[in-house]
Design a protein around this motif. Structure first.
Motif, PDB file in Angstrom:
ATOM      1  N   SER A 131       0.636  -1.016   0.103  1.00 26.52           N
ATOM      2  CA  SER A 131       0.023  -0.004   0.134  1.00 26.52           C
ATOM      3  C   SER A 131       0.737   1.240   0.021  1.00 26.52           C
ATOM      4  O   SER A 131       2.040   1.275   0.528  1.00 26.52           O
ATOM      5  CB  SER A 131      -0.946   0.148   1.178  1.00 26.52           C
ATOM      6  OG  SER A 131      -1.620  -1.253   1.279  1.00 26.52           O
ATOM      7  N   PRO A 132       0.443   2.490  -0.620  1.00 32.19           N
ATOM      8  CA  PRO A 132       1.046   3.401  -0.406  1.00 32.19           C
ATOM      9  C   PRO A 132       0.991   4.120   0.958  1.00 32.19           C
ATOM     10  O   PRO A 132       0.127   3.601   1.769  1.00 32.19           O
ATOM     11  CB  PRO A 132       0.173   4.694  -1.407  1.00 32.19           C
ATOM     12  CG  PRO A 132      -1.058   3.982  -1.570  1.00 32.19           C
ATOM     13  CD  PRO A 132      -0.906   2.511  -1.401  1.00 32.19           C
ATOM     14  N   LEU A 133       1.620   5.167   1.413  1.00 28.02           N
ATOM     15  CA  LEU A 133       1.553   5.638   2.366  1.00 28.02           C
ATOM     16  C   LEU A 133       0.038   6.279   2.845  1.00 28.02           C
ATOM     17  O   LEU A 133      -0.520   6.745   2.104  1.00 28.02           O
ATOM     18  CB  LEU A 133       2.383   7.013   2.608  1.00 28.02           C
ATOM     19  CG  LEU A 133       3.023   7.644   3.952  1.00 28.02           C
ATOM     20  CD1 LEU A 133       3.817   6.400   4.627  1.00 28.02           C
ATOM     21  CD2 LEU A 133       3.812   8.813   3.824  1.00 28.02           C
ATOM     22  N   ALA A 134      -0.538   5.755   4.128  1.00 27.87           N
ATOM     23  CA  ALA A 134      -1.813   6.282   4.368  1.00 27.87           C
ATOM     24  C   ALA A 134      -1.922   7.449   4.943  1.00 27.87           C
ATOM     25  O   ALA A 134      -2.884   8.160   5.064  1.00 27.87           O
ATOM     26  CB  ALA A 134      -2.218   5.264   5.523  1.00 27.87           C
ATOM     27  N   THR A 135      -0.689   7.956   5.600  1.00 27.59           N
ATOM     28  CA  THR A 135      -0.819   9.436   6.113  1.00 27.59           C
ATOM     29  C   THR A 135      -0.928  10.319   5.167  1.00 27.59           C
ATOM     30  O   THR A 135      -0.235  10.626   4.151  1.00 27.59           O
ATOM     31  CB  THR A 135       0.720   9.465   7.139  1.00 27.59           C
ATOM     32  OG1 THR A 135       0.629   8.151   7.649  1.00 27.59           O
ATOM     33  CG2 THR A 135       0.214  10.623   8.081  1.00 27.59           C
ATOM     34  N   PRO A 170      -3.956   6.684  11.740  1.00 19.99           N
ATOM     35  CA  PRO A 170      -2.719   6.628  10.968  1.00 19.99           C
ATOM     36  C   PRO A 170      -2.736   7.765   9.950  1.00 19.99           C
ATOM     37  O   PRO A 170      -1.877   7.911   9.307  1.00 19.99           O
ATOM     38  CB  PRO A 170      -2.626   5.142  10.216  1.00 19.99           C
ATOM     39  CG  PRO A 170      -3.449   4.525  11.435  1.00 19.99           C
ATOM     40  CD  PRO A 170      -4.685   5.308  11.702  1.00 19.99           C
ATOM     41  N   VAL A 171      -3.976   8.217   9.372  1.00 16.71           N
ATOM     42  CA  VAL A 171      -4.181   9.002   8.351  1.00 16.71           C
ATOM     43  C   VAL A 171      -3.711  10.396   8.631  1.00 16.71           C
ATOM     44  O   VAL A 171      -2.951  11.137   7.974  1.00 16.71           O
ATOM     45  CB  VAL A 171      -5.590   8.999   7.710  1.00 16.71           C
ATOM     46  CG1 VAL A 171      -5.869  10.219   6.601  1.00 16.71           C
ATOM     47  CG2 VAL A 171      -6.004   7.802   7.357  1.00 16.71           C
TER      48      VAL A 171
END
Lengths: 176, 505
Positions: free
Chosen positions: A11-15, A68-69
């Motif tokens: 997955s790409p960065l969630a943040t 986490p976002v």
């Protein structure tokens, strides 16, 4: 478990990207903190959240800045369990008469120097609960407030903008 | 069924109360109804005061529809229900605090919402000035026994949660009694609602419990529409359903993660946090507000979906549902996590039935009630969801009900969003004829939300009562924690996730 870990690898960065400190918040803090002693925080703030009467809508979005976002911890801001460990009280309202004493005691239990952030239209004003026998109203009617973050409820981004401005200002003295 | 309920349903009802009948009864009939509730003949839906009457809403499988029963207040008193049916106790203590109406022979003389801080007694009744009391001045029930100690917690709690006080009595690590004291976030909602116009009243009701703002808006709108005897356009009904199911999914995702976190399993919490955020962000884009506050209004909805925003919600479902299935697999396949949730905080089916516990609390303890199916209203009247039912009554069962409900809600959403009916989203409200009354029950994520109201001839609210499902869940939490260790309280509490604000009003 493996599927979740594998998913995380791919997955790409969630943040989300960090928002800049809010202009309105910077201006308000510039005024409210100017005459205050500043301590070396090393860009770190410990926050104690106090619900002094909210409908719990503000709490949902305050929870969201810990996910986490939005990940508020990357800015050196973390939520603590006791006012004795806190630099900042993040207070939602409207302050009810039944919560007044608890809010005052929480404020008294927070060591100096400390800041208070009023969150939400009810914490900043009185919101839709204006005129009730059971509410005192805005947080600043009970304890001094340094920063107001409005909204019903404020979005996580609005909360981050205000808190980043606070952490910048609070640590400004130490960086000189 | 006892004779009293069948006899009541045969009587002529008060005119202008919709959609279910309301009967004014004498004290003897009232007491017979209270006894029938105590004997499990019917479920208590709510109990509230209104000027010179006290109303009780009940539902029985043997009756075609729920009923409202009203008794007159004479010399400031009426026969209590709580003495026959303990689920009514706190509702009646609240009536006494707010209206100064005495439920005669109520087994509990202590105040409930009134902490002595208002400077007023009976703020919705006589409004007598009253001296401020020390908030700590409250007589908790005595506990006797060797080796017992008390742990007071709150009102300010350690996490980002609402305020309330929990008084634990423990023997070593084992909780032998929990007594709650609530009312800290009482904002006087009943008082504010009286005499307001519908627009402001709707905004207030939408802020009784922020996490259930759609459910409250939905119930309020339906109660107004019942009083005015109007229906909303099909597109509005479906959009209400879309918002209600999105709210359910978002809350369930957040709480499933939080329960895992309270069992020291942060991985699921992190994933559920992202999943919840995806849903809220989609709600924000589609309806202009992440929690969809003030979007359900009397007469319809305030915000329409476009082809693009409807598509965007479907895309989010396509993204999160396989991801959620992975999270569920981890929950199901991690013994250290299940070790904490299985067998913890058991609520017996008998108690859940006696208190008529709604939502996942009831459905995890064998009570098969879901207002969307059992008191069906648009848009569920032709799209009833699958209602999961578990009997174990522990934290694990409550988690599984919520997992299954996320899946069922996603199914409903897909069905609706792929074929949204065309047409208007709102109708004009007619002027009320006389002083009509309306009642509605809507299934929120936590359980059934009830709103009852009476309109004044000028169209304003004369009296509006909202009952959160938490009124009936909070006392059951006291029972569920019994015999568990103190350290499992956060887990039990989160698995109930009662609303403080919704209860305190």
């Amino acid at each position: 478990m493996r599927t979740l870990l594998f998913r995380s690898l791919l997955s790409p960065l969630a943040t989300t990207a960090a928002p800049p400190p809010g202009d309105a918040a910077l201006e308000e803090l510039g005024r409210s903190l100017a005459a205050r002693a500043r301590r070396v925080y090393g860009r770190s703030l410990a926050i104690r959240e106090v619900d002094a009467g909210s409908c719990n809508g503000c709490e949902l979005e305050i929870h969201a800045i810990n996910n986490p976002v939005y990940d508020v911890e990357r800015f050196g801001i973390r939520f603590v369990a006791s006012p004795r460990h806190a630099d900042v009280l993040l207070v939602t309202g409207p302050v009810t008469r039944n919560m007044k004493v608890a809010l005052e005691r929480t404020y008294a239990a927070t060591p100096d120097p400390k800041w208070v952030v009023a969150v939400g239209d009810c914490g900043c004003g009185c919101g839709v609960f204006e005129g009730s026998y059971a509410v005192i109203g805005a947080v600043d009617k009970v304890i001094p407030v340094d920063l107001h973050i409005r909204g019903c409820p404020p979005t996580p981004t609005a909360l981050l903008e205000g808190l980043i401005a606070l952490v910048d200002k609070a640590s400004a003295g130490s960086r000189r | 069924m006892t004779a009293i309920l069948s006899e009541l349903s045969g009587r002529a009802a008060i005119a202008g109360h919709r959609p279910w009948p309301r009967h004014v009864v004498d004290a003897a009939t009232w007491i017979a109804v209270a006894r029938a509730l105590g004997e499990g003949e019917a479920d208590l839906l709510s109990l509230w005061a209104d000027e010179d009457h006290v109303h009780l809403a009940l539902r029985s499988a043997a009756l075609p529809t729920p009923l409202v029963v009203s008794v007159g207040v004479k010399n400031g008193t009426y026969p209590c229900v709580g003495g026959h049916h303990p689920a009514a106790l706190r509702l009646e203590r609240a009536i006494r605090d707010l209206y100064g109406i005495e439920p005669a022979q109520l087994p509990d003389a202590r105040p409930w919402l009134d902490h002595g801080a208002w400077g007023l007694r009976a703020p919705l009744g006589a409004r007598a000035p009253s001296a401020i009391r020390d908030p700590a001045d409250y007589a908790f029930l005595p506990v006797h026994g060797e080796g017992l100690h008390e742990i007071p917690v709150g009102p300010v709690h350690a996490g980002i949660i609402e305020p309330g006080h929990f008084r634990f009595t423990a023997n070593g690590e084992i909780v032998v009694r929990l007594e709650e004291r609530l009312g800290y976030v009482h904002k006087g909602v009943d008082g504010l609602l009286g005499g307001t116009d519908l627009e402001r009243a709707g905004r207030l009701v939408a802020r009784i419990s922020g996490d259930s703002t759609v459910a409250y808006g939905f119930a309020f709108a339906r109660a107004v529409e019942a009083a005015l005897d109007i229906a909303v356009p099909p597109r509005a009904a479906v959009l209400r359903g879309v918002m209600a199911e999105l709210e359910r999914i978002a809350n369930h995702l957040g709480d499933i993660g939080a329960i895992c976190n309270d069992a020291a399993f942060a991985l699921n919490h992190a994933h559920c946090g992202i999943l919840r955020e995806r849903v809220l962000a989609a709600c924000g884009r589609a309806f202009g507000h992440r929690l969809m506050m003030d979007r359900v209004v009397p007469g319809g909805v305030a915000e329409d979906l476009t082809v693009e925003t409807a598509r965007a919600i479907l895309d989010v479902l396509d993204e999160i549902m396989p991801w959620f299935a992975d999270v569920v697999r981890v929950y199901d396949g991690t013994p250290s996590l299940q070790d904490r949730t299985c067998g913890t905080g058991i609520l017996s089916p008998a108690l859940a039935a006696r208190w008529a516990a709604g939502g996942f609390v009831g459905r995890a303890s064998g009570r098969a009630f879901d207002a969307r199916r059992d008191l069906a209203y648009p848009p569920y009247d032709d799209a009833a969801p699958d209602v999961p039912l578990y009997r174990a009554g522990d934290v694990d069962a409550r988690v599984w009900v919520r997992i299954r409900e996320v899946e069922a809600s996603a199914q409903l959403l897909r069905r609706w969003l792929k074929a949204l009916p065309d047409g208007p989203i709102r109708v004009m409200l007619p002027a009320p004829a006389g002083a009509p009354e309306g009642i509605a029950v809507v299934e929120g994520f936590r359980g059934d939300v009830l709103v009852w109201l009476r309109l004044a001839p000028d169209g304003r609210i004369a009296r509006c009562h909202a009952r959160d499902p938490s009124w009936l869940h909070w006392p059951l939490l006291e029972a569920a924690i019994d015999g568990n260790i103190v350290a499992d309280f956060p887990l039990c509490n989160k698995s109930f996730n009662c609303s403080y604000s919704g209860h305190d009003l």
